[in-house]
Design an enzyme around this catalytic site. Structure first.
Site, PDB file in Angstrom:
ATOM      1  N   ILE A 150      45.815  34.174  34.970  1.00  8.09           N
ATOM      2  CA  ILE A 150      45.354  32.819  35.264  1.00  8.09           C
ATOM      3  C   ILE A 150      43.865  32.761  34.951  1.00  8.09           C
ATOM      4  O   ILE A 150      43.179  33.778  34.916  1.00  8.09           O
ATOM      5  CB  ILE A 150      45.630  32.401  36.736  1.00  8.09           C
ATOM      6  CG1 ILE A 150      45.056  33.410  37.725  1.00  8.09           C
ATOM      7  CG2 ILE A 150      47.115  32.210  36.979  1.00  8.09           C
ATOM      8  CD1 ILE A 150      45.287  33.038  39.187  1.00  8.09           C
ATOM      9  N   ASP A 151      43.376  31.556  34.691  1.00  6.22           N
ATOM     10  CA  ASP A 151      41.994  31.385  34.253  1.00  6.22           C
ATOM     11  C   ASP A 151      40.992  31.805  35.327  1.00  6.22           C
ATOM     12  O   ASP A 151      41.306  31.820  36.517  1.00  6.22           O
ATOM     13  CB  ASP A 151      41.735  29.923  33.867  1.00  6.22           C
ATOM     14  CG  ASP A 151      42.579  29.478  32.688  1.00  6.22           C
ATOM     15  OD1 ASP A 151      42.842  30.313  31.809  1.00  6.22           O
ATOM     16  OD2 ASP A 151      42.969  28.300  32.666  1.00  6.22           O
ATOM     17  N   LYS A 152      39.789  32.088  34.880  1.00 13.76           N
ATOM     18  CA  LYS A 152      38.710  32.526  35.769  1.00 13.76           C
ATOM     19  C   LYS A 152      38.546  31.591  36.973  1.00 13.76           C
ATOM     20  O   LYS A 152      38.459  32.046  38.118  1.00 13.76           O
ATOM     21  CB  LYS A 152      37.398  32.595  34.980  1.00 13.76           C
ATOM     22  CG  LYS A 152      36.165  32.868  35.834  1.00 13.76           C
ATOM     23  CD  LYS A 152      34.894  32.779  35.007  1.00 13.76           C
ATOM     24  CE  LYS A 152      33.657  32.925  35.892  1.00 13.76           C
ATOM     25  NZ  LYS A 152      32.400  32.795  35.119  1.00 13.76           N
TER      26      LYS A 152
END
Length: 343
Positions: A150-152
């Site tokens: 998942i994104d930062k």
């Protein structure tokens, strides 16, 4: 190595980046092309790399003014290995939801990068994982234990494989779309339907390579399907539950922008602008305060379900909505109540 040479001694160089220009690529200088692709890259750095013969197109060094064409393979090669290949174990606190001999489920906080990459070589989830667990299996991208990411600035649940068998088993589940993934997202605007499905191929934007675009006709990108259900309507924003049928990069972020409901405070996709509402200064100040309360895109991976690789049992995990999203929602709830009182 000099510019213009035809043969590259690949044994002495390490590939740091490789990009294949899409069939729809318009002619674009290679320095601009790489700046669109590589986060935190500057034009000067790219031009210096090209001058040193480290920018290759179709395995030949090019000058920075070379025009990239469709299907060109653009590579950046350097004399040292990529930093992300030099993984260092770090004692980073992990919010472990579940752990057994085969898998570990982690609740990732916002702001934490999942794996090392350009500009983020330490402090990542992987750095913490290899400190917590020895000999994690690696995937095809040499990323220990990871079967998805998942994104930062997205918070929430991730499953990590602890064995080669678990990695293969989980990877197949993600490929076969048999996992369960529910996200909560706060988006701009009042979505008319109570529930629905967003479909459209997702691929790199031709204009901004750090963004993903939706290609409805399917000529570019990969198929992507997002099911959504409205949970709460809060005047100029809507809280939705998203169920992923596919797992494309930035899928929820790109899909909701595509239908005109960009995620709240999603800077990369323009959600950090006031996209809906009034022109009153008081309202603008209210939204800015919401942005400060929630300084990232309003996206949380709330539920994760999968079949356990060794027991065959279907496991489902839920995580609490983080404080920053909760606080932002409370502000919008108060605003919505006050707005009704004023009518």
């Amino acid at each position: 190595m000099q510019e213009g040479t035809t043969d590259i001694e690949n044994d002495e160089l390490y590939e740091h980046y490789r990009f294949t220009a899409s069939e729809g690529q318009v002619p674009l200088r290679v320095d601009k092309f790489l700046m669109n692709f590589v986060e935190n890259a500057t034009r000067n750095k790219v031009q210096q790399a090209a001058k040193a013969g480290n920018v290759l197109v179709n395995d030949k060094p090019v000058k920075s003014n070379y025009k990239v064409k469709p299907n060109d393979i653009v590579r950046v090669v350097l004399a040292h290995p990529p930093h992300e290949n030099l993984l260092v174990a770090e004692d980073i606190p992990l919010d472990i939801v579940h752990e057994d001999d085969a898998v570990i489920v982690v609740n990732k906080p916002p702001g934490m990068v999942v794996h090392p990459g350009h500009g983020n070589y330490s402090g990542t989830l992987v750095n913490g994982l290899i400190h917590h667990i020895e000999n994690l299996p690696t995937n095809s991208n040499e990323r220990p234990g990871l079967v998805h990411r998942i994104d930062k600035d997205t918070s929430g649940l991730l499953v990590v494989a602890k064995t080669e068998f678990a990695m293969a088993h989980l990877s197949k589940q993600f490929f076969d779309r048999t996992t369960e993934r529910l996200y909560y997202a706060l988006v701009w605007g009042n979505i008319e339907e109570d529930e629905g499905t967003i479909e459209g191929h997702i691929g790199r934007s031709f204009k901004n390579r750090l963004q993903m675009d939706v290609f409805p006709d399917g000529e570019f990108g990969k198929p992507a399907i997002t099911h959504f259900k409205v949970l709460e309507r809060l005047t100029y924003v809507t809280l939705v539950q998203c169920k992923l049928e596919t797992g494309r990069t930035h899928q929820i972020r790109a899909h909701f922008k595509h239908i005109g409901h960009t995620l709240f405070n999603d800077e990369r996709y323009g959600g950090n602008e006031i996209l809906k509402g009034t022109t009153f200064t008081k309202y603008k100040q209210f939204v800015q305060n919401c942005f400060k309360t929630l300084p990232r895109q309003a996206l949380h991976a709330k539920t994760l379900g999968f079949e356990h690789p060794t027991t065959g049992e279907f496991l489902r995990f839920n995580s609490e909505i983080p404080e920053d999203i909760t606080a932002c929602l409370e502000k919008w709830r108060t605003y919505t109540i006050n707005s009704k009182d004023e009518v």
